[in-house]
Enzyme design. Structure first.
Site, PDB file in Angstrom:
ATOM      1  N   CYS A   2       0.891  -1.139   0.082  1.00 12.26           N
ATOM      2  CA  CYS A   2       0.195  -0.037   0.094  1.00 12.26           C
ATOM      3  C   CYS A   2       0.767   1.294   0.009  1.00 12.26           C
ATOM      4  O   CYS A   2       1.831   1.307   0.429  1.00 12.26           O
ATOM      5  CB  CYS A   2      -0.820   0.098   1.205  1.00 12.26           C
ATOM      6  SG  CYS A   2      -1.630  -1.647   1.572  1.00 12.26           S
ATOM      7  N   ARG A  27       2.044   0.904  -5.939  1.00  8.78           N
ATOM      8  CA  ARG A  27       2.317   0.010  -4.662  1.00  8.78           C
ATOM      9  C   ARG A  27       1.054  -0.856  -4.662  1.00  8.78           C
ATOM     10  O   ARG A  27       1.095  -1.807  -3.829  1.00  8.78           O
ATOM     11  CB  ARG A  27       2.493   0.990  -3.462  1.00  8.78           C
ATOM     12  CG  ARG A  27       3.925   1.584  -3.548  1.00  8.78           C
ATOM     13  CD  ARG A  27       4.073   2.287  -2.532  1.00  8.78           C
ATOM     14  NE  ARG A  27       4.508   1.919  -1.393  1.00  8.78           N
ATOM     15  CZ  ARG A  27       5.749   1.725  -1.024  1.00  8.78           C
ATOM     16  NH1 ARG A  27       6.816   2.369  -1.704  1.00  8.78           N
ATOM     17  NH2 ARG A  27       6.212   0.880  -0.027  1.00  8.78           N
ATOM     18  N   TRP A  74      -3.466  -2.129  -1.354  1.00  9.58           N
ATOM     19  CA  TRP A  74      -3.470  -3.430  -1.907  1.00  9.58           C
ATOM     20  C   TRP A  74      -3.806  -4.541  -0.647  1.00  9.58           C
ATOM     21  O   TRP A  74      -3.200  -4.508   0.078  1.00  9.58           O
ATOM     22  CB  TRP A  74      -1.916  -3.983  -2.148  1.00  9.58           C
ATOM     23  CG  TRP A  74      -1.781  -5.106  -2.972  1.00  9.58           C
ATOM     24  CD1 TRP A  74      -1.693  -5.348  -4.340  1.00  9.58           C
ATOM     25  CD2 TRP A  74      -1.361  -6.311  -2.259  1.00  9.58           C
ATOM     26  NE1 TRP A  74      -1.450  -6.579  -4.595  1.00  9.58           N
ATOM     27  CE2 TRP A  74      -1.369  -7.396  -3.533  1.00  9.58           C
ATOM     28  CE3 TRP A  74      -1.208  -6.905  -1.272  1.00  9.58           C
ATOM     29  CZ2 TRP A  74      -1.011  -8.663  -3.188  1.00  9.58           C
ATOM     30  CZ3 TRP A  74      -0.902  -8.094  -0.904  1.00  9.58           C
ATOM     31  CH2 TRP A  74      -0.814  -9.073  -2.207  1.00  9.58           C
ATOM     32  N   ASN A 100       0.293   0.567   6.213  1.00 11.58           N
ATOM     33  CA  ASN A 100       0.932  -0.348   5.356  1.00 11.58           C
ATOM     34  C   ASN A 100       1.620  -1.371   6.113  1.00 11.58           C
ATOM     35  O   ASN A 100       2.294  -0.934   6.996  1.00 11.58           O
ATOM     36  CB  ASN A 100       1.793   0.522   4.432  1.00 11.58           C
ATOM     37  CG  ASN A 100       2.630  -0.709   3.436  1.00 11.58           C
ATOM     38  OD1 ASN A 100       2.211  -1.643   3.162  1.00 11.58           O
ATOM     39  ND2 ASN A 100       3.510   0.052   2.680  1.00 11.58           N
ATOM     40  N   GLY A 101       1.054  -2.702   5.727  1.00 12.88           N
ATOM     41  CA  GLY A 101       1.982  -3.752   6.388  1.00 12.88           C
ATOM     42  C   GLY A 101       0.525  -4.615   7.175  1.00 12.88           C
ATOM     43  O   GLY A 101      -0.591  -4.718   6.418  1.00 12.88           O
ATOM     44  N   GLU A 486      12.257 -14.971 -17.439  1.00  9.88           N
ATOM     45  CA  GLU A 486      11.793 -13.499 -17.371  1.00  9.88           C
ATOM     46  C   GLU A 486      10.982 -13.082 -18.447  1.00  9.88           C
ATOM     47  O   GLU A 486       9.881 -12.530 -18.236  1.00  9.88           O
ATOM     48  CB  GLU A 486      13.012 -12.681 -17.354  1.00  9.88           C
ATOM     49  CG  GLU A 486      12.975 -11.274 -17.391  1.00  9.88           C
ATOM     50  CD  GLU A 486      12.115 -10.585 -16.069  1.00  9.88           C
ATOM     51  OE1 GLU A 486      11.921 -11.345 -15.214  1.00  9.88           O
ATOM     52  OE2 GLU A 486      11.705  -9.391 -16.139  1.00  9.88           O
ATOM     53  N   LYS A 490       7.322 -11.590 -17.608  1.00 11.43           N
ATOM     54  CA  LYS A 490       6.614 -10.577 -18.268  1.00 11.43           C
ATOM     55  C   LYS A 490       5.309 -10.705 -18.872  1.00 11.43           C
ATOM     56  O   LYS A 490       4.506  -9.876 -18.712  1.00 11.43           O
ATOM     57  CB  LYS A 490       7.460 -10.036 -19.355  1.00 11.43           C
ATOM     58  CG  LYS A 490       8.884  -9.347 -18.694  1.00 11.43           C
ATOM     59  CD  LYS A 490       8.815  -7.958 -18.063  1.00 11.43           C
ATOM     60  CE  LYS A 490       8.259  -8.190 -16.745  1.00 11.43           C
ATOM     61  NZ  LYS A 490       9.396  -8.470 -15.585  1.00 11.43           N
ATOM     62  N   GLU A 493       2.524 -11.426 -16.259  1.00 10.37           N
ATOM     63  CA  GLU A 493       2.100 -10.511 -15.605  1.00 10.37           C
ATOM     64  C   GLU A 493       1.270  -9.510 -15.920  1.00 10.37           C
ATOM     65  O   GLU A 493       0.352  -9.134 -15.476  1.00 10.37           O
ATOM     66  CB  GLU A 493       3.499  -9.767 -15.030  1.00 10.37           C
ATOM     67  CG  GLU A 493       4.297 -10.088 -13.867  1.00 10.37           C
ATOM     68  CD  GLU A 493       5.608  -9.581 -13.525  1.00 10.37           C
ATOM     69  OE1 GLU A 493       5.684  -9.287 -12.450  1.00 10.37           O
ATOM     70  OE2 GLU A 493       6.047  -8.943 -14.529  1.00 10.37           O
ATOM     71  N   HIS A 509      10.603 -33.200 -21.314  1.00  9.30           N
ATOM     72  CA  HIS A 509      10.215 -33.929 -19.802  1.00  9.30           C
ATOM     73  C   HIS A 509       8.905 -33.389 -19.471  1.00  9.30           C
ATOM     74  O   HIS A 509       8.340 -33.516 -18.252  1.00  9.30           O
ATOM     75  CB  HIS A 509      11.338 -33.612 -18.861  1.00  9.30           C
ATOM     76  CG  HIS A 509      12.559 -34.326 -19.281  1.00  9.30           C
ATOM     77  ND1 HIS A 509      12.778 -35.577 -19.075  1.00  9.30           N
ATOM     78  CD2 HIS A 509      13.766 -33.681 -19.558  1.00  9.30           C
ATOM     79  CE1 HIS A 509      14.001 -35.968 -19.720  1.00  9.30           C
ATOM     80  NE2 HIS A 509      14.686 -34.767 -19.844  1.00  9.30           N
ATOM     81  N   LYS A 608       4.165  -3.483  -6.810  1.00 14.57           N
ATOM     82  CA  LYS A 608       5.598  -3.316  -7.115  1.00 14.57           C
ATOM     83  C   LYS A 608       6.232  -3.468  -5.865  1.00 14.57           C
ATOM     84  O   LYS A 608       7.542  -3.864  -6.045  1.00 14.57           O
ATOM     85  CB  LYS A 608       5.802  -1.692  -7.706  1.00 14.57           C
ATOM     86  CG  LYS A 608       7.157  -1.765  -8.051  1.00 14.57           C
ATOM     87  CD  LYS A 608       7.219  -1.170  -9.520  1.00 14.57           C
ATOM     88  CE  LYS A 608       8.722  -1.168 -10.252  1.00 14.57           C
ATOM     89  NZ  LYS A 608       8.813  -2.341 -10.900  1.00 14.57           N
TER      90      LYS A 608
HETATM   91  C1  G6P Z   1       7.072  -7.710  -7.025  1.00 15.69           C
HETATM   92  C2  G6P Z   1       7.178  -7.179  -8.259  1.00 15.69           C
HETATM   93  C3  G6P Z   1       8.224  -7.719  -9.262  1.00 15.69           C
HETATM   94  C4  G6P Z   1       9.710  -7.595  -8.416  1.00 15.69           C
HETATM   95  C5  G6P Z   1       9.331  -8.619  -7.085  1.00 15.69           C
HETATM   96  C6  G6P Z   1      10.684  -8.352  -6.213  1.00 15.69           C
HETATM   97  O1  G6P Z   1       6.429  -8.986  -7.368  1.00 15.69           O
HETATM   98  O2  G6P Z   1       5.958  -6.769  -8.996  1.00 15.69           O
HETATM   99  O3  G6P Z   1       8.587  -6.709 -10.329  1.00 15.69           O
HETATM  100  O4  G6P Z   1      10.456  -8.264  -9.330  1.00 15.69           O
HETATM  101  O5  G6P Z   1       8.295  -7.843  -6.478  1.00 15.69           O
HETATM  102  O6  G6P Z   1      10.857  -6.789  -5.936  1.00 15.69           O
HETATM  103  P1  G6P Z   1      12.211  -6.473  -5.642  1.00 15.69           P
HETATM  104  O7  G6P Z   1      11.678  -5.016  -5.415  1.00 15.69           O
HETATM  105  O8  G6P Z   1      12.720  -6.814  -4.350  1.00 15.69           O
HETATM  106  O9  G6P Z   1      13.032  -6.604  -6.699  1.00 15.69           O
END
Ligand code: G6P
Length: 613
Positions: A2, A27, A74, A100-101, A486, A490, A493, A509, A608
């Site tokens: 949040c 966030r 969030w 937040n938390g 990755e 992407k 996500e 496999h 994020k």
């Molecule tokens: C969240 C974000 C990702 C990120 C991950 C780790 O899931 O949406 O984009 O890779 O957290 O975050 P950090 O800030 O530790 O790289």
């Protein structure tokens, strides 16, 4: 997770907080709310959905007042709706709180408060904390500051909070534990936020609250800091280096696209002052004091989450190949919940864009408690992780706003490349000739990324063809295996297409069972040591009538002959292919998501900054 914004000063609080919440929306964005105090009234406005919904909701309402708190959520406890949105008011409607938390012992506290006559409107842990503060305040007949401090001594869990009172137009109370909170100091005004992005346009002077600190922000009495155990603290004022332009879209339709296009510069910025061709050297100033620890490490353990974990796997290949140190890459959340074998001879590299990921932070604390040396690779300067490590290197990618990480990933891989080169040089595990050649290659990466970005029109064309696929497979071998992971991450996500990344040889496999005429397989098939093997894997897909989109080295002929589409990237040393092969996969996911009408910068359910475990 949040986002929190608060203001006290002479200006109208609501528009400042609203704008700040929009900056923090990455966030969390399932609901938002703002409380403003005016003439002994506390008005709380809350709305499910994006901050824009809140803005529309208040259009015909009086939001005036020069002190206020705001929140973009969030959801953890309770579904996203108007009632569960923050701020949460106290039972007597005198106070309001944003949080937040997670308050872990909220259920027990709630039961106790109910027996004392409290009733609750929402399903949140936050409302429980608000009522606990109210209860302590009325029982002890003390100041709000003291009541908040005492309440925080009774809660377990993580929090960043800001509290406002109906009766006191001159005080905001802020506190943190395991969730970040920054205070901005302006002229006759204070700001408070989860990170500096809402503050930067008003002031460069900030104080980062430390864990277990509580602050009173008052125009009359200034900024006062204490620990929650009641010890006075002196605020340490720092200057922000962030630029406002970095927080704007700068003409791009989305932050993600802007950030993809920023990569030639962000990779360059990451190498600046660290790689010198004229002196034929690599130096990472932030880890120099611990260089011997790294050079002599028997083992390196990388801890990270999400995209940062993928960067860690690229780092594993780089460090093992160039410095011959064994590397293990762990999900921070798994590492911390087993009993890892780790001691003072180990070096832990913690990778995090935000520097706030709760699991990564906890993994660091665990490794530290066992005597390991912790090296951080973070993007956000002054973040919790950067402060919890013994040493580290910032990635200098600039603020990343799009929830899907792009430029932070390539910057992390750049730091890991520099680190591997530095260690290899120190240990003598790379020849002088190879070292110099690799330096030239790495120095050239920004130009090569630039040229890959020029293939965007072709990538859009491919996106158009495969945008409706329900599934996708990503394959790579060796150092390009994490690129496949990755690429898949992407796509899922931001476009919600189910995608899996696999080591190309493992395909037979399991995932091969999924392949049919419709299914696209994206393969990193550049001309490196495993090229021929990858070509065989492509044949296996084609033999089952699958569609193959291959990323190949410029001038490639073999794959061109068998794949349905090829995307050419410039030749570079095998070690640095991830830095350029990632770019087309980012663009592809971006275009597919846009074509499917998805919210690219704020994909559903994601955040994020994952500051809860
Ligand atoms: C969240 C974000 C990702 C990120 C991950 C780790 O899931 O949406 O984009 O890779 O957290 O975050 P950090 O800030 O530790 O790289």
């Amino acid at each position: 997770m949040c986002g929190i914004v608060a203001y006290i000063g002479k200006q109208e609080a609501f528009p400042i907080i609203l704008k700040g919440l929009k900056r923090l929306e990455y966030r969390g964005y399932d609901s938002s709310g703002i409380a403003v105090q005016k003439d002994g009234e506390l008005n709380i406005f809350k709305k499910q959905g994006k901050v824009a919904e809140l803005e529309a909701y208040v259009a015909d309402k009086d939001t005036s007042g020069t002190i206020g708190i705001g929140h973009t959520r969030w959801a953890t406890h309770g579904e996203p709706n108007d009632v569960n949105a923050h701020p949460h008011g106290s039972g007597n409607e005198k106070f309001a709180l944003v949080h937040n938390g997670i308050i872990e012992n909220y259920a027990i506290l709630k039961e106790e408060l109910i027996t004392r006559g409290h009733t609750f409107k929402s399903d949140t842990d936050t409302e429980v904390l608000m009522h606990l503060i109210e209860e302590i305040k009325s029982q002890q007949d003390c100041s709000l500051f003291r009541a908040v401090r005492l309440a925080l001594n009774e809660v377990h869990g993580a929090y960043a909070i800001v509290v406002i009172s109906k009766d006191n137009p001159d005080e905001l109370i802020a506190a943190r534990k395991s969730s970040p909170l920054v205070i901005g100091i302006g002229k006759n005004e204070y700001f408070c936020a989860s990170d500096a992005t809402p503050i930067v346009e008003f002031t460069k002077n900030v104080v980062y609250l430390e864990d277990g600190e509580i602050a009173s922000l008052s125009l009359k009495d200034g900024l006062k800091l204490k620990t929650i155990e009641n010890q006075e603290k002196t605020p340490y004022i720092q200057e922000l280096e962030m630029k406002l332009e970095a927080l704007e879209k700068g003409g791009y339709e989305h932050f993600m696209l802007k950030e993809i296009y920023e990569q030639p510069r962000s990779i360059q910025d990451c190498m600046r002052g660290r790689l010198s061709l004229s002196e034929n050297m690599v130096s990472l100033g932030g880890i120099l004091n611990y260089k011997d620890k790294l050079v002599n490490a028997k083992r390196i353990i990388v801890v990270a989450c999400g995209t940062s974990w993928h960067a860690g796997i690229v780092g594993e290949y780089l460090i093992e190949e160039l410095a011959r140190i064994p590397v293990e890459v762990e999900y921070a959340s798994e590492f911390r919940y087993r009993n890892p074998v780790i001691d003072e001879n180990d070096v832990v590299i913690a990778i995090s864009q935000s520097g706030e990921t709760a699991d990564t932070l906890a993994a660091i604390e665990l490794a530290k408690s066992r005597g390991a040396t912790i090296v951080g690779i973070c993007n956000v300067v002054g973040s919790s992780i950067s402060r919890a490590t013994h040493c580290g290197s910032y990635t200098h990618a600039g603020p990343e706003i799009g929830v899907a990480s792009t430029k932070a990933f390539t910057a992390q891989v750049t730091v890991l490349s520099l680190m591997a080169l530095m260690l290899g040089r120190e240990k003598g595990t790379i020849s002088d000739e190879r070292f110099s050649r690799l330096l030239i290659d790495l120095d050239n990466i920004p130009h090569k990324v630039e040229s890959v970005l020029k293939t965007d029109a072709q990538i859009q064309h491919i996106a158009e063809i495969y945008k409706d696929s329900p599934n996708a497979l990503y394959l790579g071998r060796g150092i390009n295996f994490p690129v496949a992971l990755e690429g898949a991450l992407k796509l899922k996500e931001i476009s919600y297409i189910h995608a899996e990344g696999y080591p190309a040889a493992e395909m037979k496999h399991g995932p091969i069972a999924l392949i049919d005429e419709e299914m696209p397989t994206f393969v990193i098939a550049t001309q490196d040591a495993s090229y021929e093997k990858v070509v065989s894997n492509i044949q296996e897909v084609k033999a089952r009538k699958g569609k193959v989109i291959a990323i190949v080295t410029k001038g490639d002929k073999d794959v061109k002959g068998i794949a349905d589409h090829v995307i050419e990237i410039p030749k570079t040393d095998d070690m640095f292919v991830p830095l350029i092969a990632t770019i087309p996969l980012q663009l592809l996911s971006y275009h597919i998501a846009v074509m499917r009408g998805c919210n690219v910068d704020q994909p559903r359910n994601l955040s994020k900054h994952v500051t809860v475990e």
